[in-house]
Design an enzyme around this catalytic site. Structure first.
Site, PDB file in Angstrom:
ATOM      1  N   LYS A  65       0.819  -1.214   0.000  1.00  0.00           N
ATOM      2  CA  LYS A  65       0.000   0.000   0.000  1.00  0.00           C
ATOM      3  C   LYS A  65       0.857   1.270   0.000  1.00  0.00           C
ATOM      4  O   LYS A  65       2.054   1.250   0.273  1.00  0.00           O
ATOM      5  CB  LYS A  65      -0.946   0.004   1.203  1.00  0.00           C
ATOM      6  CG  LYS A  65      -2.112  -0.969   1.045  1.00  0.00           C
ATOM      7  CD  LYS A  65      -3.113  -0.843   2.174  1.00  0.00           C
ATOM      8  CE  LYS A  65      -4.328  -1.720   1.924  1.00  0.00           C
ATOM      9  NZ  LYS A  65      -5.318  -1.647   3.025  1.00  0.00           N
ATOM     10  N   ARG A  81      -3.350  -9.966   5.628  1.00  0.00           N
ATOM     11  CA  ARG A  81      -3.956 -10.029   4.289  1.00  0.00           C
ATOM     12  C   ARG A  81      -2.912  -9.527   3.298  1.00  0.00           C
ATOM     13  O   ARG A  81      -2.505  -8.368   3.357  1.00  0.00           O
ATOM     14  CB  ARG A  81      -5.219  -9.172   4.239  1.00  0.00           C
ATOM     15  CG  ARG A  81      -5.953  -9.204   2.910  1.00  0.00           C
ATOM     16  CD  ARG A  81      -7.218  -8.352   2.973  1.00  0.00           C
ATOM     17  NE  ARG A  81      -7.948  -8.386   1.707  1.00  0.00           N
ATOM     18  CZ  ARG A  81      -7.738  -7.567   0.682  1.00  0.00           C
ATOM     19  NH1 ARG A  81      -6.801  -6.619   0.776  1.00  0.00           N
ATOM     20  NH2 ARG A  81      -8.445  -7.679  -0.426  1.00  0.00           N
TER      21      ARG A  81
END
Length: 282
Positions: free
Chosen positions: A228, A262
């Protein structure tokens, strides 16, 4: 070993215990996810990725057909169904014991996915974008992953004002949502603080630094930081270059009692869990 609070969830007739952290592999059935190597819009391509993730040690596979990156295109429900259902069916046909979560904020998609074999509903909106979601979760009797987010993928970048601090607001949000969710049924609940969703770079790291405070809710904690922008912006790199940074942040998250990672890259995350277990066993 990395100890949890003796937390567990029921997956159909089996118990998934978080005595050690689990790894969730991301499969994006979308053409526009922020990390292009994760895009698997064809069933055969997705199955190749599934096989590799399972071989690498994934405990859960997360299938999503709606990109939640900031400013992502809004698609119709039928398009989302067309993207995810064939993949779920094929996974369950070839790997029937695989635990699948459906990444959606739409109750209709959640319902159809579970009927096709999905075991968990992973909702980025915590029910705020579909007022039928809690009812569907309870009707289906499956665990529910509730994420913290404001607005929707098209507006969330503008909703980052937390007068009392982001950690306080996130803990308060989950405390209230937990009570609301429990009052509607008795399904298992997992919480996800929502790194990158309606949070600035600084807020993401404040939340990471205080992650263990979420343990007060006595619920399994999912952390999704894989590749991210909270990593890329600090290191001035692209998502394609962010595996090392992801592993560093995942290690910090595990040290602060994350129960599920995740990730796009399963093998490094599994190795991270194993090394953390070995480290704290002495």
């Amino acid at each position: 070993m990395i100890k949890s609070q003796h937390l567990s969830i029921k997956i159909r007739q089996k118990i998934l215990a978080f005595d050690t952290p689990k790894v969730m592999g991301i499969i994006n059935a979308t053409p526009d996810s922020f990390y292009n190597n994760s895009r698997k819009i064809y069933v055969d391509d997705a199955l190749i990725q599934v096989e590799q993730m399972l071989a690498d040690g994934a405990n859960i596979l997360d299938i999503g057909g709606y990109s939640s990156r900031p400013g992502a295109e809004h698609i119709k429900v039928q398009e989302e169904l067309n993207r995810v259902l064939p993949i779920i069916e094929k996974i369950k046909e070839k790997y029937p014991d695989t635990i699948i979560s459906i990444d959606t904020f739409r109750s209709e998609v959640a319902r159809e996915a579970v009927l096709k074999g999905a075991d968990i509903i992973n909702d980025i909106s915590g029910g705020s974008l579909d007022d039928k979601m809690y009812d569907i979760v309870n009707q289906l009797g499956v665990p529910y992953i509730m994420m913290h987010m404001r607005g929707n993928p098209q507006t969330m970048s503008e909703l980052t004002d937390y007068p009392n601090g982001v950690t306080h607001e996130v803990v308060k949000y989950f405390s209230e949502k937990k009570a609301e969710f429990i009052s509607s049924g008795d399904n298992d609940l997992i919480i996800d603080p929502g790194f990158g969703f309606a949070k600035t770079l600084e807020q993401n790291y404040e939340l990471l630094n205080n992650l263990e405070l979420l343990q007060s809710l006595q619920l399994p904690i999912l952390v999704g930081v894989s590749r991210k922008s909270m990593i890329n912006k600090v290191l001035n790199i692209t998502a394609q270059e962010a595996l090392n940074g992801t592993t560093v942040i995942n290690t910090i998250a595990l040290s602060k009692k994350a129960n599920i990672l995740r990730v796009h890259d399963v093998k490094p995350a599994v190795e991270c869990v194993k090394l953390m277990q070995q480290t704290v066993s002495f």
